[in-house]
Enzyme design. Structure first.
Site, short mmCIF file in Angstrom:
data_model
loop_
_atom_site.label_atom_id
_atom_site.label_comp_id
_atom_site.label_asym_id
_atom_site.label_seq_id
_atom_site.Cartn_x
_atom_site.Cartn_y
_atom_site.Cartn_z
N THR A 263 37.36 69.77 -4.52
CA THR A 263 37.69 71.19 -4.61
C THR A 263 37.05 71.80 -5.85
O THR A 263 36.42 72.87 -5.80
CB THR A 263 39.23 71.36 -4.70
N GLY B 34 50.01 86.90 -4.36
CA GLY B 34 50.21 85.89 -5.41
C GLY B 34 49.55 86.30 -6.70
O GLY B 34 48.33 86.43 -6.78
N LEU C 216 45.48 70.66 -11.93
CA LEU C 216 44.38 71.00 -12.82
C LEU C 216 43.36 69.87 -12.84
O LEU C 216 43.72 68.69 -12.81
CB LEU C 216 44.89 71.22 -14.25
N HIS D 296 34.96 82.26 -41.05
CA HIS D 296 35.10 83.70 -40.94
C HIS D 296 33.73 84.33 -40.68
O HIS D 296 32.76 83.94 -41.35
CB HIS D 296 35.66 84.28 -42.25
P1 FAD Z 1 40.18 67.56 -5.18
O1 FAD Z 1 39.26 68.17 -6.15
O2 FAD Z 1 40.88 68.45 -4.22
O3 FAD Z 1 39.32 66.49 -4.38
C1 FAD Z 1 39.84 65.78 -3.31
C2 FAD Z 1 38.68 65.30 -2.43
O4 FAD Z 1 39.18 64.38 -1.51
C3 FAD Z 1 38.03 66.41 -1.62
O5 FAD Z 1 36.64 66.40 -1.81
C4 FAD Z 1 38.38 66.05 -0.17
O6 FAD Z 1 37.34 66.39 0.75
C5 FAD Z 1 38.53 64.55 -0.27
N1 FAD Z 1 39.37 63.97 0.75
C6 FAD Z 1 40.62 64.34 1.15
N2 FAD Z 1 41.10 63.50 2.08
C7 FAD Z 1 40.14 62.58 2.29
C8 FAD Z 1 40.06 61.45 3.14
N3 FAD Z 1 41.07 61.07 3.92
N4 FAD Z 1 38.90 60.72 3.11
C9 FAD Z 1 37.87 61.07 2.31
N5 FAD Z 1 37.91 62.13 1.48
C10 FAD Z 1 39.04 62.85 1.47
N6 FAD Z 1 41.44 73.50 -12.25
C11 FAD Z 1 41.11 73.55 -13.57
O7 FAD Z 1 41.51 72.66 -14.33
N7 FAD Z 1 40.34 74.55 -14.07
C12 FAD Z 1 39.89 75.56 -13.28
O8 FAD Z 1 39.18 76.45 -13.76
C13 FAD Z 1 40.22 75.54 -11.91
N8 FAD Z 1 39.78 76.51 -11.10
C14 FAD Z 1 40.10 76.47 -9.77
C15 FAD Z 1 39.67 77.51 -8.94
C16 FAD Z 1 39.96 77.50 -7.59
C17 FAD Z 1 39.48 78.63 -6.72
C18 FAD Z 1 40.72 76.42 -7.05
C19 FAD Z 1 41.02 76.37 -5.59
C20 FAD Z 1 41.17 75.40 -7.85
C21 FAD Z 1 40.86 75.42 -9.22
N9 FAD Z 1 41.32 74.42 -10.09
C22 FAD Z 1 41.00 74.47 -11.42
C23 FAD Z 1 42.14 73.30 -9.61
C24 FAD Z 1 41.25 72.06 -9.41
O9 FAD Z 1 40.21 72.36 -8.52
C25 FAD Z 1 42.08 70.91 -8.89
O10 FAD Z 1 43.20 70.69 -9.72
C26 FAD Z 1 41.24 69.64 -8.84
O11 FAD Z 1 40.11 69.80 -8.03
C27 FAD Z 1 42.08 68.47 -8.33
O12 FAD Z 1 41.27 67.34 -8.33
P2 FAD Z 1 41.57 66.13 -7.35
O13 FAD Z 1 40.54 65.10 -7.68
O14 FAD Z 1 42.98 65.77 -7.39
O15 FAD Z 1 41.31 66.69 -5.86
P1 NAI Z 2 49.85 79.59 -8.48
O1 NAI Z 2 50.98 78.67 -8.32
O2 NAI Z 2 49.12 79.66 -9.76
O3 NAI Z 2 50.32 81.09 -8.17
C1 NAI Z 2 50.92 81.44 -6.97
C2 NAI Z 2 51.69 82.72 -7.20
O4 NAI Z 2 52.09 83.22 -5.95
C3 NAI Z 2 52.95 82.53 -8.03
O5 NAI Z 2 52.96 83.50 -9.05
C4 NAI Z 2 54.07 82.72 -7.02
O6 NAI Z 2 55.23 83.28 -7.61
C5 NAI Z 2 53.43 83.66 -6.04
N1 NAI Z 2 53.97 83.60 -4.68
C6 NAI Z 2 54.36 82.50 -4.00
N2 NAI Z 2 54.75 82.84 -2.76
C7 NAI Z 2 54.58 84.18 -2.66
C8 NAI Z 2 54.79 85.13 -1.62
N3 NAI Z 2 55.22 84.75 -0.41
N4 NAI Z 2 54.51 86.43 -1.86
C9 NAI Z 2 54.04 86.81 -3.07
N5 NAI Z 2 53.83 85.96 -4.09
C10 NAI Z 2 54.08 84.67 -3.88
O7 NAI Z 2 48.88 79.23 -7.26
P2 NAI Z 2 47.37 79.64 -6.97
O8 NAI Z 2 46.99 80.84 -7.75
O9 NAI Z 2 47.25 79.67 -5.50
O10 NAI Z 2 46.58 78.40 -7.55
C11 NAI Z 2 46.80 77.09 -7.00
C12 NAI Z 2 46.57 76.04 -8.03
O11 NAI Z 2 45.20 75.98 -8.39
C13 NAI Z 2 47.35 76.32 -9.29
O12 NAI Z 2 48.39 75.37 -9.37
C14 NAI Z 2 46.41 76.15 -10.41
O13 NAI Z 2 46.83 75.13 -11.27
C15 NAI Z 2 45.08 75.76 -9.77
N6 NAI Z 2 44.06 76.64 -10.33
C16 NAI Z 2 43.76 76.52 -11.66
C17 NAI Z 2 42.86 77.36 -12.26
C18 NAI Z 2 42.60 77.24 -13.70
O14 NAI Z 2 42.97 76.23 -14.29
N7 NAI Z 2 41.96 78.20 -14.35
C19 NAI Z 2 42.15 78.39 -11.50
C20 NAI Z 2 42.57 78.46 -10.13
C21 NAI Z 2 43.47 77.59 -9.57
#
Ligand code: FAD
Ligand code: NAI
Length: 467
Positions: free
Chosen positions: A40, A180, A320, A445
């Site tokens: 992801t 959200g 994260l 600074h």
């Molecule tokens: P993932 O990154 O979800 O990877 C899991 C992998 O497993 C995937 O590639 C999937 O295809 C694979 N997989 C699943 N099931 C199987 C299977 N059965 N066989 C083979 N492969 C499989 N976190 C931050 O810390 N900073 C950020 O700025 C940040 N920004 C984000 C922005 C967005 C839009 C999103 C959606 C998330 C963001 N996150 C961020 C959260 C972060 O992406 C996740 O916390 C992180 O990717 C989790 O890592 P993971 O290795 O657990 O799983």
């Molecule tokens: P989130 O948990 O950060 O926020 C979801 C929000 O939706 C909450 O404020 C919640 O109160 C609200 N909500 C829940 N149900 C609702 C409803 N029915 N109607 C209206 N509001 C509702 O989840 P989000 O933004 O989807 O991110 C998912 C995960 O991805 C997070 O846990 C985050 O850790 C990770 N992520 C991290 C980033 C970063 O580290 N910069 C960037 C993007 C994602």
């Protein structure tokens, strides 16, 4: 083939675990169902979202701030296909980098869907339906998470979208409703608001980024309102209907029957993510999951089945990338007989809006609830020369320290480059520094980091210098 360790999922949890396993000499397999590595985070999360945040910030600054700096620009325009192309190039380079690292560390990569046949046998099913099996001594489940999309929102990937689709919109929408007010909603909401989209956020709770310190939510909301984002706090979405060109979002005030409708080009569903374990065959080996579908682990991140571990978004805790990475390293080093450690209290959280929000440790609300006596010191960026020089005066730094010992218990920042600044607080807190320790360290600074020093001064003895 027979492996010491098999890792299912190549996100930041899985691929970093694979690198560490390679370094420690374990014969390692990494299984990924998608054609690229990185999960992801690299493909549809951290990296592409930050690429678009940077691009949209450049545009916004050119449109809104350059004139103030004495720079005139004519015919400024957004080239959205180019913005998306650049984002895709950044993603491709990053994913290819992971493939290179797998080769470098002698990790065997299998593309296909991994599932447990038994405790030591993993089946890999390819897209064309063919399959093969590998034997393994130990396994790490690192399968990550997917967005939560309730049926009432009618997620169709076209008009009702999640972050995955939002990262590929190639024409600036006129209006977007975001469900959200969490991290994804505010980061991607910011991208489109900066490009000129009218963004409305519906948040169920009474503040945005509700799990962070309340002061951060207030400061960020003020800044985002200036950007033109509208908020409906304490409201929930009860229904979403889409046509081929638009969406109608029915919103209900919490604790009331009153409803109203919002119309937009897109509805972005960003209400959290859920653990992903579909067709993993957990039932074949009896791995236990909790009521939210997360794989249950003990303090060694081992499941109830010996030798099967789980890390990252698929288990409890913050979703994260850096938390997943730490857990990947923790498990591999544990398997190798080392005694690693993770301090979950010191995993920083960042929201990459502008101003950025960054925090580590406990919030003021958590300290109050736990009855821990604390002192608070705050310093606003508007009192900082560096911030005035760059016209980034929004936000503040808050340092929370124990009332008796002065140990720093939490640091909460809203402001320019706080995503990078928070590392100093993490380092100090790892060494259990006091607010006075932080206050007595020389900070260059003019830098934004002086706001941290000043907030530490304010916390330790109410003696900030520049306010
Ligand atoms: P993932 O990154 O979800 O990877 C899991 C992998 O497993 C995937 O590639 C999937 O295809 C694979 N997989 C699943 N099931 C199987 C299977 N059965 N066989 C083979 N492969 C499989 N976190 C931050 O810390 N900073 C950020 O700025 C940040 N920004 C984000 C922005 C967005 C839009 C999103 C959606 C998330 C963001 N996150 C961020 C959260 C972060 O992406 C996740 O916390 C992180 O990717 C989790 O890592 P993971 O290795 O657990 O799983
Ligand atoms: P989130 O948990 O950060 O926020 C979801 C929000 O939706 C909450 O404020 C919640 O109160 C609200 N909500 C829940 N149900 C609702 C409803 N029915 N109607 C209206 N509001 C509702 O989840 P989000 O933004 O989807 O991110 C998912 C995960 O991805 C997070 O846990 C985050 O850790 C990770 N992520 C991290 C980033 C970063 O580290 N910069 C960037 C993007 C994602």
């Amino acid at each position: 083939m027979k492996y010491d360790l098999t890792i299912i999922g190549s996100g930041p949890g899985g691929y970093v675990a694979a690198i560490r396993a390679g370094q420690l000499g374990l014969k390692t397999a990494l299984i990924e169902r998608y054609s690229t590595l990185g999960g992801t985070c690299l493909n549809v999360g951290c990296i592409p979202s930050k690429a678009l945040l940077d691009s949209s910030e450049h545009y916004h600054n050119a449109a809104e701030k350059f004139a103030l700096h004495g720079i005139q620009i004519k015919d400024l325009a957004v080239d959205m296909p180019q913005m998306i192309k650049r984002k895709n190039e950044v993603v491709d380079q990053t994913c290819q980098g992971v493939a290179f690292l797998m080769k470098k560390n002698k990790v065997d990569v299998y593309h296909g869907h991994g599932s447990f046949v038994d405790q030591h046998t993993i089946k890999i099913t390819k897209d064309d339906g063919s399959s093969e099996q590998i034997e393994t001594d130990k396994t790490i489940i690192a399968t990550g998470s997917k967005p939560i999309t309730p049926a009432a929102f009618n997620y169709d990937k076209k008009r009702v979208i999640t972050s995955t689709e939002a990262l590929n919109i190639d024409k600036v929408p006129k209006r977007m409703v975001v469900i959200g007010g969490g991290v994804i909603g505010l980061e991607l909401g910011s991208v489109f608001a900066r490009l000129g989209t009218e963004v409305e956020v519906v948040e169920y709770l009474d503040s945005i980024i509700p799990t962070m310190d309340k002061d951060c939510g207030k400061e960020l909301m003020r800044a985002l309102k200036k950007l033109g984002v509208k908020f409906h706090l304490s409201h929930k979405v009860v229904d979403v209907q889409a046509t081929s060109r638009s969406v109608t979002v029915k919103v209900q005030k919490r604790d009331s029957e009153d409803t109203f409708e919002l119309k937009a080009d897109y509805c972005l569903v960003a209400i959290g993510r859920q653990a992903y374990t579909a067709n993993l065959g957990l039932e074949n080996i009896g791995v236990v999951t909790d009521d939210r579908g997360r794989v249950e682990v003990n303090s060694h991140l081992e499941t109830n089945v010996p030798g099967i571990y789980a890390i990252g978004d698929v288990i409890q805790g913050a979703m994260l990338a850096h938390k997943a990475e730490e857990e990947g390293i923790f498990v591999v080093e544990t398997i190798a007989g080392q005694q690693p450690h993770i301090n979950y209290n010191l995993i920083p959280g960042v929201v990459y809006t502008w101003p950025e929000v960054a925090a580590v440790g406990q919030t003021e609300e958590q300290l109050k609830a736990a009855g821990i006596p604390y002192k608070s010191g705050k310093f606003p960026f508007k009192a900082l020369g560096r911030a005035r020089a760059s016209t980034d005066t929004e936000g503040m730094v808050k340092v929370l320290a124990h009332a008796d010992t002065d140990e720093i218990l939490g640091v909460h920042m809203v402001g320019p480059r706080t995503a990078d600044m928070i590392a100093e607080a993490v380092a100090l807190m790892e060494f259990r520094a006091s607010a006075e320790d932080a206050a007595r360290m020389s900070h260059a600074h003019p830098t934004y980091t002086e706001a941290f020093k000043e907030a530490a001064l304010a916390a330790t003895a109410d003696r900030a210098l520049h306010i």
